[in-house]
Design an enzyme around this catalytic site. Structure first.
Site, PDB file in Angstrom:
ATOM      1  CG  ASP A 109      -0.858 -13.470 -19.497  1.00 52.27           C
ATOM      2  OD1 ASP A 109       0.291 -13.224 -19.061  1.00 52.27           O
ATOM      3  OD2 ASP A 109      -1.202 -14.597 -19.884  1.00 52.27           O
ATOM      4  CB  ALA A 110       1.439  -7.407 -20.364  1.00 53.41           C
ATOM      5  CE  LYS A 111       3.184 -15.239 -20.103  1.00 51.77           C
ATOM      6  NZ  LYS A 111       1.802 -14.936 -20.553  1.00 51.77           N
ATOM      7  NE  ARG A 112       4.279  -4.845 -22.199  1.00 47.90           N
ATOM      8  CZ  ARG A 112       3.543  -5.471 -23.110  1.00 47.90           C
ATOM      9  NH1 ARG A 112       3.623  -6.773 -23.228  1.00 47.90           N
ATOM     10  NH2 ARG A 112       2.731  -4.796 -23.912  1.00 47.90           N
TER      11      ARG A 112
END
Length: 275
Positions: free
Chosen positions: A91-94
């Site tokens: 869950d990095a939301k890059r």
């Protein structure tokens, strides 16, 4: 992991639970602080207590990045103890373009061996497609989130007369970039009233659903509105499970909390999917 393999796990475990490993060093049980790696030891015990009840784990990368190099070590060790038949989500939301996205993809897919990564769509196709080149790896695209600020942009009406929201245009456009075997979408449980609009545009895709439990979303509502013939849901719970207790019994209490969710999911699956 393919979509069919993920669905097989859901049927075998009678669960579509994703456990969020949002591990905050400030919230760890006191007795773990004397261990060599308290964050990893906490995660290890949570995983051992819940692995038979869930089909995915989702470490929120910010909790590990904030700890510097040691956080990345704890994360890598955590991934090594997650059973291989359980789906893993970074869950990095890059969200960036060109070589930057390629390197993010390499970091999470090649170096850390995650099955999937959350990606922000704001910069468009060339910020997402570098994550889609590896077979068996997934992009989980932010579509309709649970936070109050989702109203700022996601819920804007497009000025073309069709009464469509911006999040619907994101779904419509991004669905042309990849198949339902490569892309999932984040849809918050607190946005249950819009799930039918989501399903109209992406009927076959899996949805990653945060916001159940501590954030107030309803598991039953999101399940009845969002399930498809292959379940099509991964419902995330973090705080409600991993912080069910702050004492020495934290893993036992986490299992009890996860079991309660799994039993509700089992009943919903039997009613809505398993014929």
């Amino acid at each position: 992991m393919t979509r069919e393999q993920l669905f097989e796990q859901i049927l075998q475990k009678k669960s579509y639970l994703c456990v969020g490993l949002d591990t905050d060093p400030k919230k760890l049980p006191q007795h773990l602080l004397d261990t060599e790696d308290p964050v990893f030891e906490f995660n290890r015990q949570i995983i051992e207590a819940t692995a038979d009840l869930c089909v995915a784990y989702k470490p929120n990368i910010a909790f590990y990045e904030a700890q510097g190099p040691q956080g990345w070590i704890s994360l890598q060790k955590t991934l090594q103890v997650i059973p291989r038949n359980i789906f893993t989500i970074a869950d990095a939301k890059r969200g960036d373009i060109g070589n930057t996205s390629e390197l993010y993809a390499r970091a999470f897919f090649d170096t850390m061996q995650f099955d999937s990564v959350t990606v922000a769509p704001y910069m468009g196709a060339d910020s997402v497609k570098p994550f889609l080149v590896q077979e068996g790896k997934w992009v989980i695209l932010l579509a309709l989130t649970s936070n109050a600020g989702s109203q700022d942009f996601q819920m804007l009406r497009l000025k073309d007369g069709n009464e469509e929201y911006l999040f619907e245009q994101v779904l419509r456009t991004s669905a042309t970039w990849a198949t339902a075997d490569q892309m999932m979408y984040v849809v918050g449980a607190t946005q249950a009233e819009y799930v039918q609009r989501v399903r109209k545009l992406v009927p076959n895709h899996f949805l990653l659903v945060p916001g159940v439990g501590a954030q107030g979303g309803s598991l039953e509502d999101i399940s009845r509105l969002g399930m498809n013939q292959q379940c099509g849901l991964l419902v995330n719970s973090a705080r409600g499970i991993i912080y069910a207790s702050s004492g020495r019994d934290f893993a036992e209490k986490a299992r009890e909390a996860a079991l309660a969710v799994q039993r509700e999911m089992e009943a919903l699956l039997e009613e809505l999917v398993v014929k």
